[in-house]
Every structure is written in structure tokens, then in C-alpha cells.
Design an enzyme around this catalytic site. Structure first.
Site, mmCIF file in Angstrom:
data_model
loop_
_atom_site.group_PDB
_atom_site.id
_atom_site.type_symbol
_atom_site.label_atom_id
_atom_site.label_comp_id
_atom_site.label_asym_id
_atom_site.label_seq_id
_atom_site.Cartn_x
_atom_site.Cartn_y
_atom_site.Cartn_z
ATOM 1 N N TYR A 197 2.459 10.713 41.688
ATOM 2 C CA TYR A 197 3.185 9.711 41.144
ATOM 3 C C TYR A 197 3.069 9.623 39.778
ATOM 4 O O TYR A 197 3.440 8.304 39.247
ATOM 5 C CB TYR A 197 2.935 8.451 42.006
ATOM 6 C CG TYR A 197 3.250 8.413 43.361
ATOM 7 C CD1 TYR A 197 4.538 8.464 43.679
ATOM 8 C CD2 TYR A 197 2.430 7.997 44.385
ATOM 9 C CE1 TYR A 197 4.991 8.432 44.833
ATOM 10 C CE2 TYR A 197 2.746 7.873 45.714
ATOM 11 C CZ TYR A 197 4.201 8.262 45.932
ATOM 12 O OH TYR A 197 4.797 8.003 47.342
ATOM 13 N N PHE B 39 3.368 -1.007 40.178
ATOM 14 C CA PHE B 39 3.086 -0.763 41.743
ATOM 15 C C PHE B 39 2.290 0.653 41.863
ATOM 16 O O PHE B 39 1.682 0.965 42.624
ATOM 17 C CB PHE B 39 4.324 -0.538 42.666
ATOM 18 C CG PHE B 39 5.359 0.273 41.972
ATOM 19 C CD1 PHE B 39 5.190 1.699 42.300
ATOM 20 C CD2 PHE B 39 6.288 -0.062 41.152
ATOM 21 C CE1 PHE B 39 6.225 2.581 41.934
ATOM 22 C CE2 PHE B 39 7.295 0.951 40.728
ATOM 23 C CZ PHE B 39 7.081 2.253 41.101
ATOM 24 N N ARG C 183 16.956 12.526 51.607
ATOM 25 C CA ARG C 183 16.910 11.014 51.048
ATOM 26 C C ARG C 183 17.650 10.307 51.840
ATOM 27 O O ARG C 183 17.305 9.078 51.953
ATOM 28 C CB ARG C 183 17.417 11.318 49.558
ATOM 29 C CG ARG C 183 16.387 11.876 48.476
ATOM 30 C CD ARG C 183 15.014 11.255 48.316
ATOM 31 N NE ARG C 183 15.311 9.934 47.341
ATOM 32 C CZ ARG C 183 14.211 9.370 47.189
ATOM 33 N NH1 ARG C 183 13.045 9.847 47.306
ATOM 34 N NH2 ARG C 183 14.572 8.189 46.572
ATOM 35 N N THR D 86 13.799 2.727 49.660
ATOM 36 C CA THR D 86 12.414 2.678 49.589
ATOM 37 C C THR D 86 11.801 1.518 50.365
ATOM 38 O O THR D 86 10.820 1.911 50.852
ATOM 39 C CB THR D 86 12.014 2.279 47.963
ATOM 40 O OG1 THR D 86 12.699 3.382 47.163
ATOM 41 C CG2 THR D 86 10.457 2.231 47.696
ATOM 42 N N ARG E 209 13.132 5.046 57.319
ATOM 43 C CA ARG E 209 12.461 3.922 56.973
ATOM 44 C C ARG E 209 13.056 2.702 57.735
ATOM 45 O O ARG E 209 12.539 1.761 57.889
ATOM 46 C CB ARG E 209 12.453 3.702 55.572
ATOM 47 C CG ARG E 209 11.516 4.874 54.742
ATOM 48 C CD ARG E 209 12.026 4.892 53.290
ATOM 49 N NE ARG E 209 11.014 5.786 52.686
ATOM 50 C CZ ARG E 209 11.109 5.923 51.461
ATOM 51 N NH1 ARG E 209 12.108 5.711 50.786
ATOM 52 N NH2 ARG E 209 10.203 6.540 50.718
ATOM 53 N N ASN F 74 6.152 2.709 53.695
ATOM 54 C CA ASN F 74 7.429 3.082 53.997
ATOM 55 C C ASN F 74 7.324 4.576 54.789
ATOM 56 O O ASN F 74 8.496 5.382 54.619
ATOM 57 C CB ASN F 74 8.537 3.096 52.966
ATOM 58 C CG ASN F 74 7.949 3.901 51.872
ATOM 59 O OD1 ASN F 74 7.107 4.717 51.769
ATOM 60 N ND2 ASN F 74 8.566 3.655 50.544
ATOM 61 N N GLU G 97 6.544 18.585 42.902
ATOM 62 C CA GLU G 97 5.641 18.332 43.701
ATOM 63 C C GLU G 97 5.334 19.457 44.984
ATOM 64 O O GLU G 97 4.096 19.463 45.604
ATOM 65 C CB GLU G 97 6.617 17.324 44.561
ATOM 66 C CG GLU G 97 6.598 15.895 43.879
ATOM 67 C CD GLU G 97 7.769 14.838 44.501
ATOM 68 O OE1 GLU G 97 8.187 15.175 45.548
ATOM 69 O OE2 GLU G 97 8.221 13.949 43.664
HETATM 70 N N1 UDP Z 1 6.735 1.449 45.591
HETATM 71 C C1 UDP Z 1 6.352 0.126 45.652
HETATM 72 N N2 UDP Z 1 6.836 -0.863 44.893
HETATM 73 C C2 UDP Z 1 8.019 -0.489 44.132
HETATM 74 C C3 UDP Z 1 8.465 0.554 43.916
HETATM 75 C C4 UDP Z 1 7.843 1.774 44.844
HETATM 76 O O1 UDP Z 1 5.458 -0.212 46.359
HETATM 77 O O2 UDP Z 1 8.301 -1.600 43.647
HETATM 78 C C5 UDP Z 1 6.161 2.577 46.141
HETATM 79 C C6 UDP Z 1 6.659 2.915 47.697
HETATM 80 O O3 UDP Z 1 5.776 3.657 48.620
HETATM 81 C C7 UDP Z 1 7.513 4.158 47.365
HETATM 82 C C8 UDP Z 1 6.773 4.807 46.154
HETATM 83 O O4 UDP Z 1 5.971 3.668 45.458
HETATM 84 O O5 UDP Z 1 7.880 4.901 48.181
HETATM 85 C C9 UDP Z 1 7.400 5.609 45.136
HETATM 86 O O6 UDP Z 1 8.278 5.066 44.505
HETATM 87 P P1 UDP Z 1 10.056 5.476 44.408
HETATM 88 O O7 UDP Z 1 10.646 4.623 43.567
HETATM 89 O O8 UDP Z 1 9.793 6.900 43.967
HETATM 90 O O9 UDP Z 1 10.719 5.239 45.738
HETATM 91 P P2 UDP Z 1 10.752 6.487 46.820
HETATM 92 O O10 UDP Z 1 11.226 7.651 46.068
HETATM 93 O O11 UDP Z 1 9.746 6.746 47.659
HETATM 94 O O12 UDP Z 1 11.928 5.680 47.848
HETATM 95 MG MG MG Z 2 10.311 8.768 44.555
#
Ligand code: UDP
Ligand code: MG
Length: 154
Positions: free
Chosen positions: A50, A58, A86, A92, A103, A114, A128
Site C-alpha cells: 500500500y 486510512f 476491478r 471499494t 464486494r 472488503n 504488486e
Molecule cells: N481503504 C479504507 N478507507 C478508504 C480508502 C481505502 O479503509 O477511505 C482501504 C480498503 O480496504 C481498500 C484499501 O484501503 O481496499 C486500498 O484502497 P484503494 O483506494 O486502493 O481501494 P481498492 O483499490 O481496494 O478498491
Molecule cells: Mg487500490
């Protein structure tokens, strides 16, 4: 080589015994599993995973979440697999993700718990995948019914 992406069934997905459900959706879509590893992600590895989110509010709890229990890390292959997966994952937050998505169907969390991670672009997929898999841990192969699934003559 066809596009590849990193998919992780996160700790809640393993604890809730939803790994088979998620794999089944990718299989039925016609995508190809080329690498898989049940593992415990360390805090350091989760921080590298991350890294793009470092400094965001977060970040700490997201690192903690990804490293909180065993996960199933996988590499899936197929033309357009990054965008397709995706879409299959949904947005998310489970609380907002559309029904029919992974999700949307299995998470009601407004807090980012999620079930699944999927790379969001070719450069993130490359970065990754490299965090979890060496080249020898991925297998290239063809499906016998490839032309019926993709329309491509192999
Ligand atoms: N996340 C969170 N709060 C936020 C944004 C992200 O808890 O406001 C967490 C969530 O588990 C997410 C991960 O951080 O899957 C990575 O964030 P991203 O924006 O990359 O979302 P994703 O690509 O997983 O949809
Ligand atoms: Mg992401």
C-alpha cells in the site's frame, strides 16, 4: 503474453470461507489462474503493498487489515483482466458496491473491510505481482477450449 493481475483474497475472505466463491467467479468468467499462494502477509510487506497510500488517514488500519490473518494471493491472466477484475470486485466500500459484484454481494462494510484486492493498472499489477511471486512461481499454459471462451484461435 496476456495481461496479468494480482488478486488477493483478504483475511476476512479466508475467515468467512469465501475463497472458493471468489475463485469460482473468476473461473466461470473464463480467466486463467497462473499463480496461487496461501500466505501470511507481514506488516512490512503490507506497507510496501500500500505504498501509494502512505500518509493517508486510512493507511495504518489498511496495513493492519491486510496483515491480520492468512490471505490467498493469486495471479490471474487474460486480455483485459485488470479492468475486468476491478468490475467484478465492485467499488471499494462493500456498503456502496453494486449487487452482483464480489464486494456488493458479500460485504456490507462502510470501513473498507472488503474481501478482495485487485491491481488497478498495468504498472501496479507489475509492482504488486513482484511483491508476492517470483517468475518461476507462475505457470504459463493454454486452455483446450480457449477459442470457445475468448474467440481467439490459439
Ligand atoms: N481503504 C479504507 N478507507 C478508504 C480508502 C481505502 O479503509 O477511505 C482501504 C480498503 O480496504 C481498500 C484499501 O484501503 O481496499 C486500498 O484502497 P484503494 O483506494 O486502493 O481501494 P481498492 O483499490 O481496494 O478498491
Ligand atoms: Mg487500490
Amino acid at each position: 503474453m496476456a495481461e496479468r493481475t494480482l488478486i488477493i483474497i483478504k483475511p476476512d475472505g479466508i475467515q468467512r470461507r469465501l475463497a472458493g466463491e471468489v475463485i469460482s467467479r473468476f473461473e466461470r468468467k473464463g480467466l486463467k489462474l497462473v499463480g496461487a499462494k496461501l500466505m501470511q502477509i507481514s506488516r512490512e510487506q503490507a506497507e510496501r503493498h500500500y505504498a501509494v497510500h502512505k500518509g493517508k488517514p486510512f493507511f495504518p488500519r489498511t496495513v493492519e487489515y491486510l496483515s491480520s490473518g492468512p490471505v490467498l494471493a493469486m495471479v490471474w491472466e487474460g486480455d483485459g483482466v485488470i479492468a475486468m477484475s476491478r468490475e467484478m470486485m465492485g467499488s471499494t466500500f462493500g456498503a456502496q458496491a453494486k449487487p452482483g459484484t464480489i464486494r456488493g454481494d458479500f460485504s456490507c462494510s462502510p470501513e473498507g473491510i472488503n474481501l478482495i484486492h485487485g491491481s488497478d493498472s498495468p504498472p501496479s499489477a507489475e509492482y504488486e505481482i513482484g511483491l508476492y511471486f517470483s517468475p518461476e512461481e507462475m505457470v504459463s499454459y493454454s486452455f483446450a477450449d480457449e477459442r470457445w471462451v475468448t474467440g481467439k484461435k490459439s
